[in-house]
Design a protein around this motif. Structure first.
Motif, PDB file in Angstrom:
ATOM      1  N   ALA A 159      24.474 102.247  65.639  1.00 24.16           N
ATOM      2  CA  ALA A 159      25.135 102.323  64.331  1.00 24.16           C
ATOM      3  C   ALA A 159      24.949 103.692  63.683  1.00 24.16           C
ATOM      4  O   ALA A 159      25.768 104.123  62.878  1.00 24.16           O
ATOM      5  CB  ALA A 159      24.612 101.225  63.416  1.00 24.16           C
ATOM      6  N   MET A 209      36.876 103.772  59.705  1.00 27.78           N
ATOM      7  CA  MET A 209      35.847 103.309  60.639  1.00 27.78           C
ATOM      8  C   MET A 209      34.928 104.448  61.063  1.00 27.78           C
ATOM      9  O   MET A 209      33.775 104.226  61.407  1.00 27.78           O
ATOM     10  CB  MET A 209      36.506 102.709  61.888  1.00 27.78           C
ATOM     11  N   ASN A 210      35.461 105.676  61.047  1.00 22.89           N
ATOM     12  CA  ASN A 210      34.659 106.841  61.403  1.00 22.89           C
ATOM     13  C   ASN A 210      33.539 107.102  60.417  1.00 22.89           C
ATOM     14  O   ASN A 210      32.587 107.800  60.727  1.00 22.89           O
ATOM     15  CB  ASN A 210      35.561 108.081  61.452  1.00 22.89           C
ATOM     16  N   GLY A 269      35.148  96.504  57.055  1.00 23.01           N
ATOM     17  CA  GLY A 269      36.536  96.650  57.474  1.00 23.01           C
ATOM     18  C   GLY A 269      36.865  95.934  58.776  1.00 23.01           C
ATOM     19  O   GLY A 269      37.929  96.142  59.350  1.00 23.01           O
ATOM     20  N   LEU A 282      33.543 106.825  71.430  1.00 22.80           N
ATOM     21  CA  LEU A 282      34.570 106.142  70.628  1.00 22.80           C
ATOM     22  C   LEU A 282      34.711 106.813  69.257  1.00 22.80           C
ATOM     23  O   LEU A 282      35.764 106.769  68.639  1.00 22.80           O
ATOM     24  CB  LEU A 282      34.219 104.665  70.440  1.00 22.80           C
ATOM     25  N   PHE A 283      33.606 107.423  68.807  1.00 22.24           N
ATOM     26  CA  PHE A 283      33.664 108.127  67.515  1.00 22.24           C
ATOM     27  C   PHE A 283      33.928 109.614  67.704  1.00 22.24           C
ATOM     28  O   PHE A 283      33.759 110.400  66.771  1.00 22.24           O
ATOM     29  CB  PHE A 283      32.361 107.914  66.743  1.00 22.24           C
ATOM     30  N   GLY A 284      34.299 109.992  68.916  1.00 19.74           N
ATOM     31  CA  GLY A 284      34.710 111.380  69.152  1.00 19.74           C
ATOM     32  C   GLY A 284      33.571 112.345  69.410  1.00 19.74           C
ATOM     33  O   GLY A 284      33.772 113.557  69.407  1.00 19.74           O
ATOM     34  N   LEU A 285      32.352 111.834  69.641  1.00 19.54           N
ATOM     35  CA  LEU A 285      31.243 112.742  69.959  1.00 19.54           C
ATOM     36  C   LEU A 285      31.307 113.118  71.431  1.00 19.54           C
ATOM     37  O   LEU A 285      31.634 112.287  72.277  1.00 19.54           O
ATOM     38  CB  LEU A 285      29.906 112.052  69.680  1.00 19.54           C
ATOM     39  N   LYS A 329      41.209 100.023  56.816  1.00 14.51           N
ATOM     40  CA  LYS A 329      41.918 101.223  57.243  1.00 14.51           C
ATOM     41  C   LYS A 329      41.198 101.802  58.444  1.00 14.51           C
ATOM     42  O   LYS A 329      39.985 102.009  58.386  1.00 14.51           O
ATOM     43  CB  LYS A 329      41.935 102.221  56.088  1.00 14.51           C
ATOM     44  N   LEU A 330      41.958 102.039  59.492  1.00  8.28           N
ATOM     45  CA  LEU A 330      41.334 102.413  60.757  1.00  8.28           C
ATOM     46  C   LEU A 330      40.549 103.723  60.656  1.00  8.28           C
ATOM     47  O   LEU A 330      39.439 103.831  61.176  1.00  8.28           O
ATOM     48  CB  LEU A 330      42.411 102.510  61.842  1.00  8.28           C
ATOM     49  N   TYR A 339      28.113 100.235  61.535  1.00 14.27           N
ATOM     50  CA  TYR A 339      27.908  98.792  61.382  1.00 14.27           C
ATOM     51  C   TYR A 339      26.953  98.280  62.440  1.00 14.27           C
ATOM     52  O   TYR A 339      27.078  98.605  63.619  1.00 14.27           O
ATOM     53  CB  TYR A 339      29.264  98.080  61.486  1.00 14.27           C
TER      54      TYR A 339
END
Ligand SMILES: Nc1ncnc2c1ncn2[C@@H]1O[C@H](COP(=O)(O)OP(=O)(O)OP(=O)(O)O)[C@@H](O)[C@H]1O
Ligand SMILES: [Mg+2]
Lengths: 345, 244
Positions: free
Chosen positions: B151, B78-79, B56, B106-109, B74-75, B83
């Protein structure tokens, strides 16, 4: 939240890079100090040679601050003029006064003609009815004590707040792209505007510190003339560096290497410095003067001058302040669009 | 009507052009959930371009990509994707911990969950003792492993790895593959590009790409049988080079 993470990362990275940190913080202070020393030195003393002048004239010239030496022959004075021991010599010839100047420095020429002019007035007080009584000078802004540094100072504050931030932010943003980390960022749910916002906030912290340092250092340590509100000066300086920040990160989209980023200096920065008020613009041709309206640095420098020298308040600089905000927002939006090149969503 | 595929990754007629040059030429393939799918092909054949489209990051010029039933790009998806790029994309001035913290955030962790994941992924790639070290002091193979750890941080459902084991010694490569197989068994779908033949053997299925075309698709055993050769390497050479 994501923008916060990006901001935190930028701050951490920047704190590790001591040299760049020094460039942003110490370099403007160093250059400002140098400028101060150059423009604020002792007032210039014209070196005058006199041939056949009466004693009172010699004394009067010395009282006006000239370094006077007396010559017997015009030949000797000519020789002294040639090898730089004199800036000018004065002699009487068939009733008139002849002043011969070395002539290569316009500032010296002006000082000498003014000095001799004062002497001539003094010599013939109220000789003609047309002459004025001895004038007393009053200043609307500034004062007779104002130095070149005082008048250039506001512009210099603006230039340094702009220049270093532009370069550092631009190169950092570029590095994100060349190192492949931008692509990696685009493989996360981070939005394009969040990237731009993170950069503005992360670097904004340092440019804020820089703005406060530059302004307070030049006003309180170097004694730069300051008649208005310090808060306004800080606000304008900060806005100017945020504009530089957004312009630098935006333009980095059009550079592929650090060297190409440096190439923006003569194209984007130097013209702005010319137009920012270091030089008198009134003698410039009108179409050229019109160009200056496209330059953020001009608005910042104008506003700083109004506040620092003329002591004006919010109302007279509101236009410039709003314009700087609008320009920053414009460059940020343009950057968000430019990032579309790397990811559409 | 478009039917939504039951598969995890569904590439339908993907085409990618750079300027006038067609780099991906109408590729269609499906990958099932929990499968380890290998992409093989000579240098410049379009592997990286294809996996970037599946991740994506890049958009196909033509064709459609569905991931877990959603159309890409689709944004929000990405969660669910992890990658790992072909070249390491790490912040060299920062420590491994700070890199992981940043990408994790960035992934909310956050908080204890972030800490636990950080420890776990670093153990997994054999870097447990090097969390505090600055990345610029890492060796090439260590950077590669850290990229893999990044990743894996957010427990993605689909893992896309572009030549993950380049520069990693055989022993570590083996342990990393053991972990990938374990992830596959637990339901993570893995797409991996590789030049290493013994790695290709470990994939559930392989796709061979040449000049942007998918020229063969099947299990390693299928490919070996089809070309009549004894090894994947022979199959690769048959498909890759002297077929005509
Ligand atoms: N951004 C781009 N602009 C133009 N051409 C590109 C771009 N990216 C890739 N290409 C071209 O697309 C083709 C496929 O490149 P790709 O990186 O996908 O190959 P690859 O199979 O990953 O090769 P390798 O095994 O060497 O990594 C190459 O011919 C390359 O030149
Ligand atoms: Mg590749």
């Amino acid at each position: 939240m994501r923008t916060g993470a990006l901001m935190k990362r930028i701050v951490r990275q920047f704190m590790r890079d001591k040299r760049t940190l020094a460039l942003l913080i110490a370099a403007p202070l160093l250059v400002l100090t140098l400028m101060y020393l150059v423009f604020n030195g002792d007032t210039y003393k014209p070196k005058l040679g006199l041939i056949g002048m009466p004693e009172p004239v010699v004394q009067q010239l010395e009282a006006y601050g000239a370094a006077v030496s007396v010559f017997e022959h015009a030949d000797d004075a000519d020789a002294a003029l040639k090898d730089g021991r004199l800036d000018a010599y004065v002699t009487l010839q068939s009733g008139g006064t002849i002043v011969k100047l070395e002539g290569s420095d316009p500032a010296k020429n002006r000082a000498i003609t003014m000095l001799i002019g004062r002497m001539a007035q003094k010599a013939a007080p109220s000789a003609a009815n047309a002459s004025l009584p001895a004038p007393e000078f009053q200043y609307l802004h500034g004062s007779s004590e104002m130095t070149t540094f005082d008048s250039l100072g506001p512009v210099l504050i603006g230039v340094f707040a702009f220049f270093f931030v532009f370069l550092i932010a631009g190169v950092s943003f570029l590095k994100e792209r060349t190192s492949g980390t931008l692509e990696r960022l685009l493989a996360t749910p981070l939005r394009r505007w969040e990237i731009v916002a993170g950069y503005i906030l992360g670097f904004g912290l340092f440019t804020g510190i820089q703005a406060v340092l530059i302004a307070t250092y030049s006003i309180h340590v170097l004694g730069l003339m300051m008649t208005g509100s310090l808060w306004l000066v800080l606000l304008i300086t900060l806005l100017l560096s945020v504009t530089a920040l957004s312009l630098g990160t935006f333009l980095s989209a059009f550079a592929n290497t650090e060297f190409q980023m440096i190439q923006f200096i003569p194209v984007v920065i130097v013209p702005q410095i010319f137009f920012s008020g270091l030089f008198n613009m009134e003698s410039m041709s009108p179409w050229l003067r019109w160009l200056s309206h496209l330059m953020p640095l001009k608005y910042g420098a104008d506003a700083l001058r109004s506040v620092m020298i003329r002591g004006e308040g919010w109302n007279s600089v509101a236009f410039e302040i709003y314009l700087l905000i609008a320009l920053s927002l414009f460059f940020m939006a343009a950057n968000v669009l430019a990032l579309r090149k790397y990811r559409k969503i | 009507m478009m039917t939504v595929s039951s598969g995890c990754v569904d590439v339908r007629g993907a085409v990618k052009r750079f300027g006038g040059k067609e780099v991906i030429r109408s590729i269609s393939l499906q990958v099932e959930r929990g499968e380890i799918f290998g992409l093989l092909g000579p240098s410049g054949s379009g592997k990286t371009t294809l996996v970037k489209i599946i991740a994506g990051i890049d958009e196909a010029t033509n064709g459609e990509i569905y991931l877990l039933g959603e159309k890409l790009p689709k944004l929000a998806m990405m969660n669910r994707i992890g990658y790992m790029a072909q070249s390491d994309a790490l912040y060299a001035e920062l420590s491994a911990k700070e890199n992981l913290e940043f990408f994790g955030a960035l992934f909310g962790l956050k908080g204890s969950k972030l800490k636990a994941r950080m420890q776990y992924v670093m153990e997994l790639v054999g870097l447990g003792g090097h969390l505090g070290r600055t990345v610029s002091a890492y060796s090439g193979g260590m950077k590669r492993r850290l990229s893999l750890a990044v990743a894996l941080m957010h427990e993605p459902e689909v893992l896309i790895l572009d030549e993950p084991t380049v520069g990693i010694d055989p022993l570590l490569r083996q342990s990393i593959w053991r972990e990938l197989e374990a992830l596959g068994r637990s339901g993570t779908t893995i797409i991996v590009t590789t030049h290493v033949m013994d790695e290709a053997e470990k994939c559930n299925r392989l796709g061979m790409i040449r000049e942007g075309r998918l020229i063969a698709l099947g299990t390693p055993a299928d490919l070996k049988n089809q070309t009549g050769g004894g090894t994947i390497e022979e199959a690769f050479l048959r498909y890759g080079g002297g077929q005509e």
